[in-house]
Design an enzyme around this catalytic site. Structure first.
Site: not given
Ligand code: FCB
Length: 447
Positions: A166, A346
């Protein structure tokens, strides 16, 4: 597009990151990171929480790896802490730091779980921040060196290597909004940082191609589709700009070799300094694109706080639950870019979980996962090449500025005792994966 990612079994995993779970922040030669510094400043994190102890994963590695087996995953996404490996961000390596990740990778493989390694999940060595951090172009070279150190030691046993998690968050939340480390508020710097991160990515991929030619290489972006709040021109323009700042700003240089013209114009004097050589470097062929999906952007021209009607509800972070956004996003990316295979690296949700004896009844999280897996599979049926899904998160952990208040885990962590308890969502995910693997046809699984 050629890819190192050979067809194989779908990766069903969970994800976590070093600073959020490891603890042992000052042990075995680890140097301080910008999150150690940032979290110590009063007011920066909820309750003044830090990652000093976190889930104590550093000391509970074997037990936690066994827990992954209980979860039934065949893949695990984790990050390495740069300051554990190079305490000042350069030069001599710390053997104990590398040994820890060596045990992690071997321990995963011994259990039949594929290790997916992320090189940078936000914990820059403080010593490099003291020299300007990501605002200093030299940090990109330090990162490429670091990536070589990691690949030399672990590159023969990892399933994939990812450069950055990110970059938008690092640049914008860390350097423009100041709500994440290093806590700066300077848009021009933030945009320069975003560019340096991409250059660092390019340098690292270039170096890794030579060093570990068979390892699939990629990057992880947090992407959200942007929708106008109302069907009016002003909201449509706002959505287009938001899409430019958050999605095209990263996707275009990585996959097309240029920054989006409308965003450059919008930034005016805050636009970063960029050379044609750097743009060529950024556009390295990749074997996969990792996508973190949590929510959509809802864009209202006059009211930045406008909230969607929210028929589907909000999580404990206040994030709207919008699974359709994941399908829309994947289909759109497939249409607009020449993409390598995709991992959903994620996806998940925080809810106010309660421990009841040995149980946590997180039915909202089960529903969230079910809906988003359905949304992912809808995109796959439309031809998007998704090769894996990693639920965020393996266990409850240090949720950055929100500290330990927000729980994203499939496994509940009782921080006082460090006891781990499988939530209902963990049991559900295990059964879901088993069913998928039996049919080996996710699109026919009825979701
Ligand atoms: C993302 C991050 C991770 C976590 C989630 C909820 O932005 O990569 O570390 O904090 O959000």
């Amino acid at each position: 597009m050629p890819t190192n990612l050979l067809p194989g079994e779908f990766q069903w995993g969970v994800a976590a990151s070093a600073y959020q779970i490891e603890g042992a922040a000052f042990e075995d030669g680890r140097g301080p990171s910008i999150w150690d510094t940032f979290s110590r400043v009063p007011g920066n994190t909820a309750d003044g929480d830090t990652g000093d102890v976190a889930c104590d994963h550093y000391h509970r590695l074997e037990e936690d790896l066994d827990l992954l087996v209980t979860l039934g995953v065949n893949a695990y996404r984790f990050s390495v802490a740069w300051p554990r490996i190079q305490p000042t961000g350069r030069g001599a390596t710390n053997p104990k730091g590398l040994d820890f990740y060596d045990r992690m990778v071997d321990g995963l493989r011994a259990r039949g779980i594929k290790p997916h390694l992320t090189l940078y999940h936000w914990d820059l060595p403080q010593a490099l921040q003291d020299e300007g951090g990501w605002g200093n172009p030299d940090t990109a070279r330090r990162f490429a060196d670091f990536s070589e150190v990691v690949a030399r030691r672990l590159g023969d046993r990892v399933e994939s290597l990812c450069t950055f998690n990110e970059p938008w968050v690092v640049a914008t939340l860390g350097h423009e909004k100041g709500i994440f480390a290093p806590g700066l508020k300077d848009r021009q710097l933030a945009m320069q940082v975003s560019h340096h991160l991409l250059v660092a990515h390019g340098l690292a991929v270039q170096a890794l191609r030579t060093l570990v030619p068979r390892v699939p290489l990629g990057i992880v972006l947090n992407l959200s589709p942007s929708y106008p709040a109302r069907n009016v021109a002003a909201d449509r323009a706002k959505a287009h700009l938001e899409d430019g700042l958050s999605l095209r700003w990263y996707m275009d240089p990585l996959f097309r070799g240029s920054y989006p013209a409308d965003v450059l114009e919008h930034l005016g004097s805050d636009r970063p300094k960029v050379t044609p050589e750097e743009l060529a470097l950024i556009q390295q062929p990749l074997d996969f694109l990792g996508i973190n999906y949590y929510m959509r952007n809802f864009c209202h021209a006059e009211d930045p706080h406008a909230r969607p009607p929210g028929e589907q509800g909000f999580t404990d972070m206040g994030w709207e639950i919008y699974p359709q956004g994941l399908t829309d996003l994947l289909v759109r990316l497939g249409r607009d870019y020449r993409l390598p295979p995709i991992y959903i690296t994620e996806n998940g949700a925080a809810f106010a979980d309660r421990l009841e004896g040995d149980e946590v009844h997180d039915s909202q999280r089960v529903a969230y996962l079910e809906q988003h897996l359905g949304a992912m599979n809808a995109a796959r049926r439309q031809g998007v090449d998704v090769r894996g899904y990693f639920a965020w998160s393996f266990m409850d952990n240090f949720e950055w500025a929100s500290g330990y208040q927000k729980r994203f885990g499939l496994v509940y962590v009782d921080y006082g005792s460090q006891r781990r308890v499988l939530k209902d969502s963990a049991h559900w995910y295990r059964a879901f994966i088993a069913a998928q693997q039996q049919t080996d046809q996710p699109s026919r699984a009825g979701i």
